[in-house]
Design a protein around this motif. Structure first.
Motif, PDB file in Angstrom:
ATOM      1  N   PHE A  20      50.822  44.086  40.170  1.00 44.22           N
ATOM      2  CA  PHE A  20      51.983  42.910  39.132  1.00 44.22           C
ATOM      3  C   PHE A  20      51.740  41.496  38.979  1.00 44.22           C
ATOM      4  N   ASN A  21      51.034  40.619  40.514  1.00 43.08           N
ATOM      5  CA  ASN A  21      50.322  39.541  40.494  1.00 43.08           C
ATOM      6  C   ASN A  21      48.747  39.678  39.176  1.00 43.08           C
ATOM      7  N   ARG A  22      47.962  40.591  39.530  1.00 38.73           N
ATOM      8  CA  ARG A  22      46.702  40.505  38.604  1.00 38.73           C
ATOM      9  C   ARG A  22      47.396  40.841  36.967  1.00 38.73           C
ATOM     10  N   ARG A  23      48.055  41.468  37.084  1.00 38.01           N
ATOM     11  CA  ARG A  23      48.627  42.167  35.324  1.00 38.01           C
ATOM     12  C   ARG A  23      49.540  40.583  34.976  1.00 38.01           C
ATOM     13  N   VAL A  24      50.226  39.621  35.536  1.00 37.82           N
ATOM     14  CA  VAL A  24      50.657  38.611  34.899  1.00 37.82           C
ATOM     15  C   VAL A  24      49.235  37.629  34.691  1.00 37.82           C
ATOM     16  N   ALA A  25      48.188  37.206  35.718  1.00 37.61           N
ATOM     17  CA  ALA A  25      47.467  36.339  35.351  1.00 37.61           C
ATOM     18  C   ALA A  25      46.185  37.061  34.797  1.00 37.61           C
ATOM     19  N   ARG A  26      46.290  38.208  33.949  1.00 37.83           N
ATOM     20  CA  ARG A  26      45.590  38.647  33.236  1.00 37.83           C
ATOM     21  C   ARG A  26      45.891  38.434  31.632  1.00 37.83           C
ATOM     22  N   TYR A  27      47.348  38.646  31.674  1.00 37.09           N
ATOM     23  CA  TYR A  27      48.410  38.290  30.452  1.00 37.09           C
ATOM     24  C   TYR A  27      48.202  37.098  29.855  1.00 37.09           C
ATOM     25  N   PHE A  28      47.938  35.806  31.004  1.00 33.37           N
ATOM     26  CA  PHE A  28      48.294  34.195  31.221  1.00 33.37           C
ATOM     27  C   PHE A  28      46.681  34.270  30.573  1.00 33.37           C
ATOM     28  N   CYS A  29      45.662  34.313  31.161  1.00 30.94           N
ATOM     29  CA  CYS A  29      44.254  34.886  31.020  1.00 30.94           C
ATOM     30  C   CYS A  29      43.834  34.986  28.928  1.00 30.94           C
ATOM     31  N   ARG A  30      44.311  36.064  28.733  1.00 34.21           N
ATOM     32  CA  ARG A  30      44.527  35.730  27.354  1.00 34.21           C
ATOM     33  C   ARG A  30      44.758  35.413  26.915  1.00 34.21           C
ATOM     34  N   LYS A  31      46.440  35.246  26.662  1.00 34.43           N
ATOM     35  CA  LYS A  31      46.542  33.650  26.125  1.00 34.43           C
ATOM     36  C   LYS A  31      46.168  32.575  25.621  1.00 34.43           C
ATOM     37  N   VAL A  32      45.163  32.632  27.217  1.00 37.27           N
ATOM     38  CA  VAL A  32      44.633  31.092  26.887  1.00 37.27           C
ATOM     39  C   VAL A  32      42.448  31.592  26.102  1.00 37.27           C
TER      40      VAL A  32
END
Length: 117
Positions: A20-32
Motif C-alpha cells: 500500500f505504501n509503495r502504491r502511494v509513493a508511485r502514485y505521487f511520483c507519477r503526479k510529479v
C-alpha cells in the motif's frame, strides 16, 4: 527540470501494508512527472536491492536518501491517516534545516484508497 523529493511512509507491519505504501509513493511520483518535474523516491528505488530488514543496509539507504534530499529542489510530504514514520521525521528535519520549499499532502487512508484504487 526541478527534482522533487518524495517523503512518504515505506515500512509497515505487514507486506500488504508495505505494498500500500509503495502504491502511494508511485502514485505521487507519477503526479510529479506529469507536472514536468523529476521525482526522487529512494524508498522505492533502493529497496529493490537493499535489504530493509538488515539494519546496515537500511542505514545505507537512509543515508543515500538524505543526500538526495539535500540535492533536490523541493519536497513533497505525503501524510496518510496522520502517520509519520521515523524515517519521514529524519527527512522532515533535514528539509526544515535546509529551509527547502515544499508541499504537504494530508489524506485519510480512505481518500487515498479511492484515488489509487
Amino acid at each position: 527540470m526541478d527534482k522533487v523529493y518524495i517523503i512518504s511512509r515505506y515500512r509497515a507491519f505487514t507486506e500488504s501494508g508495505m505494498e500500500f505504501n509503495r502504491r502511494v509513493a508511485r502514485y505521487f511520483c507519477r503526479k510529479v512527472v506529469l507536472e514536468g518535474k523529476i521525482p526522487v523516491a529512494p524508498h522505492l528505488f533502493y529497496t529493490q536491492f537493499l535489504d530493509e530488514s538488515q539494519e546496515k543496509e537500511r542505514q545505507i539507504g537512509l543515508d543515500i536518501g538524505l543526500k538526495e534530499l539535500r540535492e533536490a529542489d523541493e519536497f513533497l510530504l505525503i501524510i496518510i491517516g496522520g502517520r509519520i514514520s521515523e524515517g519521514m521525521r529524519r527527512e522532515i528535519r533535514q528539509a526544515t534545516r535546509a529551509r527547502m520549499r515544499g508541499r504537504v499532502v494530508y489524506m485519510t487512508r480512505k481518500e487515498i484508497k479511492e484515488v489509487i484504487g
